[in-house]
Write an enzyme that holds these catalytic residues in place. Sequence first.
Site, PDB file in Angstrom:
ATOM      1  N   TYR A 198      74.159  -0.355  33.847  1.00 24.52           N
ATOM      2  CA  TYR A 198      73.767   0.917  33.394  1.00 24.52           C
ATOM      3  C   TYR A 198      74.537   1.321  32.043  1.00 24.52           C
ATOM      4  O   TYR A 198      75.690   0.652  31.917  1.00 24.52           O
ATOM      5  CB  TYR A 198      73.767   2.084  34.415  1.00 24.52           C
ATOM      6  CG  TYR A 198      75.253   2.525  34.726  1.00 24.52           C
ATOM      7  CD1 TYR A 198      75.817   1.730  35.793  1.00 24.52           C
ATOM      8  CD2 TYR A 198      75.810   3.431  34.002  1.00 24.52           C
ATOM      9  CE1 TYR A 198      77.042   2.257  36.191  1.00 24.52           C
ATOM     10  CE2 TYR A 198      77.301   3.895  34.166  1.00 24.52           C
ATOM     11  CZ  TYR A 198      78.031   3.311  35.375  1.00 24.52           C
ATOM     12  OH  TYR A 198      79.066   3.674  35.642  1.00 24.52           O
ATOM     13  N   CYS A 199      73.900   2.134  31.174  1.00 23.54           N
ATOM     14  CA  CYS A 199      74.706   2.641  30.031  1.00 23.54           C
ATOM     15  C   CYS A 199      74.244   4.323  30.007  1.00 23.54           C
ATOM     16  O   CYS A 199      73.739   4.757  30.865  1.00 23.54           O
ATOM     17  CB  CYS A 199      74.404   1.864  28.818  1.00 23.54           C
ATOM     18  SG  CYS A 199      72.608   1.730  28.468  1.00 23.54           S
ATOM     19  N   THR A 200      74.488   4.819  28.742  1.00 20.90           N
ATOM     20  CA  THR A 200      74.166   6.186  28.607  1.00 20.90           C
ATOM     21  C   THR A 200      72.762   6.292  28.609  1.00 20.90           C
ATOM     22  O   THR A 200      72.144   7.263  29.051  1.00 20.90           O
ATOM     23  CB  THR A 200      74.917   6.673  27.254  1.00 20.90           C
ATOM     24  OG1 THR A 200      76.133   6.371  27.221  1.00 20.90           O
ATOM     25  CG2 THR A 200      74.628   8.232  27.129  1.00 20.90           C
ATOM     26  N   GLY A 202      70.187   3.803  28.044  1.00 18.59           N
ATOM     27  CA  GLY A 202      69.329   2.563  28.737  1.00 18.59           C
ATOM     28  C   GLY A 202      69.182   1.245  27.705  1.00 18.59           C
ATOM     29  O   GLY A 202      69.084   0.370  28.137  1.00 18.59           O
ATOM     30  N   ILE A 227      71.962   7.043  32.338  1.00 20.64           N
ATOM     31  CA  ILE A 227      72.625   8.222  33.007  1.00 20.64           C
ATOM     32  C   ILE A 227      71.870   9.529  32.444  1.00 20.64           C
ATOM     33  O   ILE A 227      71.975  10.318  33.245  1.00 20.64           O
ATOM     34  CB  ILE A 227      74.156   8.284  32.124  1.00 20.64           C
ATOM     35  CG1 ILE A 227      74.886   7.003  32.958  1.00 20.64           C
ATOM     36  CG2 ILE A 227      74.833   9.583  32.883  1.00 20.64           C
ATOM     37  CD1 ILE A 227      76.175   7.061  32.172  1.00 20.64           C
TER      38      ILE A 227
END
Length: 347
Positions: A198-200, A202, A227
């Site tokens: 995951y990241c901020t 996508g 997120i």
Amino acid sequence: MAVLHNRISQRELKERLYQEKEPRKTISFYHYFPIEDPKQFRDDLYKRLFDLKVFGRIYVAHEGINAQLSVPESDFENLKACLNSIEPLDGVRLNIAVDDDGKSFWVLKIKVREKIVADGIEDTSFHMRNKGRYLNPEEFNQLTNDRDTIVVDMRNHYEYEVGHFVNAIEVPSDTFREQLPMSADMLADHKDKKIIMYCTGGIRCEKASAYLLHRGFQNVFHLEGGIIHYANTVKEKGLENKFLGKNFVFDDRLGERIGEKIIAKCHQCGKSADTHTNCANDGCHLLFIQCEDCAKQFEGCCGLECQNALHLPEDERKSIRRGIDKGRNVFNKSKARLRPKFKPGIE
Ligand SMILES: [Zn+2]
Ligand SMILES: [Zn+2]
């Protein structure tokens, strides 16, 4: 005509924006899909978005598009129709910024880039066609209950430090380029596990998921919309929130609280704190975590040296500033936290 823009000064463009009566929506989206001729794609898109009075920063590459833009509210539906008419972008997820005054852009810039996310991958057999499977927030919560799942945070260490998913591991590097091979190496003994990245928003984890598949991993997933989408959905639907702490964002707020918990510590005194700040000494500008007491005691500086510099006359400060290497001025604790060998389930 679109080209005229270049002849108008930035200041004038900005003034025009502020004179606009109609509010704007700020939107971001990205999509990986093959673009045969990025330059042609760019030119066509520019004309169409220019007509819709869109401002923003858009990158186009052979691998896809990454866009941050604003559009007058009355043109929002037209923008959607425009994007939907470009087949691969039909139904693309649009992230609409909340708490935004729509004044972030005053000109439209669409640039052709090598990649929409720089990855440093030189292997020409790597392709974004083969990506990990998307997980929505419900599926994410479900799958992370499984003991055979490893959750990997693909953001920078200072983002991870103030907030991350329960049991998520970090990939301790400052750059995404380094993180890609590092993540594959760290997980090398766990190819049989389910891996969620995951990241901020996508865009990074989607690429990382493709990279792990390329490196021979089988069960790779990534959190759709990152997120940001997770936090919104959890709130909307009243789901269990598995994100601890703050989501770091690159604007004046330097972070948006998602859960109640503070998981980081003040870099100066060690007290529980998760407020990122830039050192008040312009010559330093270090990004670090500081509690309220230390902020008072050091006047927002990272240490005594900077605090002393703060009180020097302006011209002396300037001459010191010239000598400082600005580089990547981020307080890096991540390498210290790196365990020699990662063991799943042990935190
Ligand atoms: Zn402190
Ligand atoms: Zn400093």
